[in-house]
Design a protein around this motif. Structure first.
Motif, short mmCIF file in Angstrom:
data_model
loop_
_atom_site.label_atom_id
_atom_site.label_comp_id
_atom_site.label_asym_id
_atom_site.label_seq_id
_atom_site.Cartn_x
_atom_site.Cartn_y
_atom_site.Cartn_z
N GLY A 198 0.68 -1.06 0.22
CA GLY A 198 0.04 -0.21 0.02
C GLY A 198 0.82 1.32 -0.15
O GLY A 198 2.21 1.27 0.04
N ALA A 199 0.14 2.21 -0.17
CA ALA A 199 1.13 3.56 -0.03
C ALA A 199 0.27 4.53 0.91
O ALA A 199 -0.93 4.45 1.05
CB ALA A 199 0.73 4.32 -1.56
N GLY A 253 7.62 3.46 -1.37
CA GLY A 253 8.68 4.28 -0.81
C GLY A 253 9.65 3.68 0.27
O GLY A 253 10.53 4.43 0.77
N GLY A 254 9.36 2.68 0.83
CA GLY A 254 10.30 2.01 1.65
C GLY A 254 9.96 2.54 3.11
O GLY A 254 8.92 3.24 3.43
N ASP A 255 10.63 2.14 4.01
CA ASP A 255 10.60 2.25 5.30
C ASP A 255 10.45 3.74 5.68
O ASP A 255 9.89 4.31 6.63
CB ASP A 255 11.70 1.65 6.25
CG ASP A 255 11.34 0.08 6.31
OD1 ASP A 255 10.27 -0.28 5.86
OD2 ASP A 255 12.13 -0.54 6.91
N ALA A 301 6.02 11.51 4.11
CA ALA A 301 5.61 11.23 2.70
C ALA A 301 6.79 11.28 1.70
O ALA A 301 7.66 11.92 2.02
CB ALA A 301 4.71 12.27 2.35
N VAL A 302 6.77 10.17 0.66
CA VAL A 302 7.68 10.18 -0.29
C VAL A 302 7.16 10.21 -1.60
O VAL A 302 6.17 9.35 -2.00
CB VAL A 302 8.39 8.48 -0.34
CG1 VAL A 302 9.35 8.63 -1.60
CG2 VAL A 302 8.99 8.42 0.92
N ALA A 337 6.18 -2.14 -6.88
CA ALA A 337 5.80 -3.07 -5.91
C ALA A 337 6.27 -4.69 -6.23
O ALA A 337 6.70 -5.37 -5.35
CB ALA A 337 4.15 -3.15 -5.90
N TRP A 338 6.19 -4.97 -7.36
CA TRP A 338 6.83 -6.34 -7.84
C TRP A 338 8.28 -6.59 -7.41
O TRP A 338 8.84 -7.59 -7.08
CB TRP A 338 6.45 -6.76 -9.14
CG TRP A 338 6.72 -8.15 -9.34
CD1 TRP A 338 7.76 -8.44 -10.33
CD2 TRP A 338 6.34 -9.39 -8.82
NE1 TRP A 338 7.91 -9.89 -10.41
CE2 TRP A 338 6.99 -10.56 -9.48
CE3 TRP A 338 5.15 -9.62 -7.93
CZ2 TRP A 338 6.74 -11.72 -9.17
CZ3 TRP A 338 5.07 -11.01 -7.53
CH2 TRP A 338 5.62 -12.01 -8.09
N VAL A 339 8.86 -5.32 -7.71
CA VAL A 339 10.10 -5.21 -7.35
C VAL A 339 10.58 -5.70 -5.87
O VAL A 339 11.42 -6.22 -5.36
CB VAL A 339 11.05 -3.94 -7.94
CG1 VAL A 339 12.53 -3.86 -7.42
CG2 VAL A 339 11.02 -3.78 -9.22
#
Length: 265
Positions: free
Chosen positions: A63-64, A95-97, A103-104, A114-116
């Protein structure tokens, strides 16, 4: 896009605090009813999740923004609550941790990332992927679900608009239609509350079905602080009818409520 519809309230900046709070509270009371209408969909997602986890799979969330943060929170609470390994339920945020705390910009618009991110966790066809998106149109979530479904993962979604692209990308969508927000478009309010409720139900029901609760007690919880140790002692006192000192010693010897109960039964 009912989550983007104009608020039923207006001129918010002119309202006294009491009216602001009352208005938000009134709208919040509609959320459990919206969740109740989605229970048949949620049941199917829970059953699919239980089957995959029993076969050695894992549960992933993507999710974002608020949606991603809620997934991370739910995943992080499973090990201490149910005593499962940290990698059994995994929350991934666009955007990672760093994006957990701030916000990123633009991270949610990358349909390939997401698949990466999932490949970095070695996902496979045994696993379950649940995409969380209040709007139901987040490219990061859509792309992840589409690729995961092609690769044989079970796919679910938690969205707050009907007929969304995220729901269409998932085999087991859960659509909780929460309607307009108090502040127009601010889906961290009702939609976020609905997502949290659904996530609570998804993992709790799944863990119960997997045998991680006995009676109504968290017998596999991690005894990681004084509060949880004391809770474990009370469980043993109630279940076995023993005094506090004996319960404390039994828990110290065996290291978990489940092991302590098994030693005495």
């Amino acid at each position: 896009m009912t989550t983007e519809s104009p608020s039923e309230y207006n001129h918010l900046e002119t309202l006294p605090t009491a009216e602001l709070l009352a208005g938000m509270n009134q709208l919040d009371q509609t959320v459990p009813l919206a969740v109740s209408r989605a229970l048949p969909q949620l049941e199917r997602l829970v059953e699919a999740t239980v089957a995959r986890l029993r076969a050695g799979g894992r549960l992933f969330y993507i999710g974002a923004g608020t949606s991603g943060r809620l997934g991370v929170v739910d995943a992080s609470e499973c090990p201490p609550t149910f005593g499962v390994p940290a990698g059994l339920v995994v929350g991934i945020i666009a955007g990672g941790d760093l994006a957990i705390r701030q916000a990123v910009e633009g991270a949610e618009d990358d349909a390939e990332q997401a698949w990466v991110d999932l490949q970095a966790r070695d996902v496979n066809e045994k696993d379950v992927l649940v995409g969380i998106a209040a709007s139901g149109r987040t490219p990061y979530v859509i792309g992840g679900l589409q690729r995961a479904r092609r690769q044989g993962l079970a796919t679910g979604a938690i969205v707050c608009n009907p007929g969304s692209a995220v729901a269409a990308a998932a085999e087991f969508p859960v659509e909780v239609v929460t309607g307009p927000e108090f502040v127009t478009g601010s889906t961290r309010l009702k939609a976020g509350t609905a997502q949290k409720l659904v996530l609570n139900m998804l993992t709790t029901a799944t863990m119960i079905r997997l045998g991680r609760v006995k009676g109504n007690k968290m017998v596999d919880m991690q005894l990681s602080n004084l509060k949880l140790v004391e809770r474990g002692e009370r469980m043993l006192m109630d279940e076995l009818g023993i005094a506090h000192a004996e319960a404390a010693e039994l828990l110290r010897q065996h290291g978990s409520v489940r092991a302590a109960l098994a030693a005495r039964q």
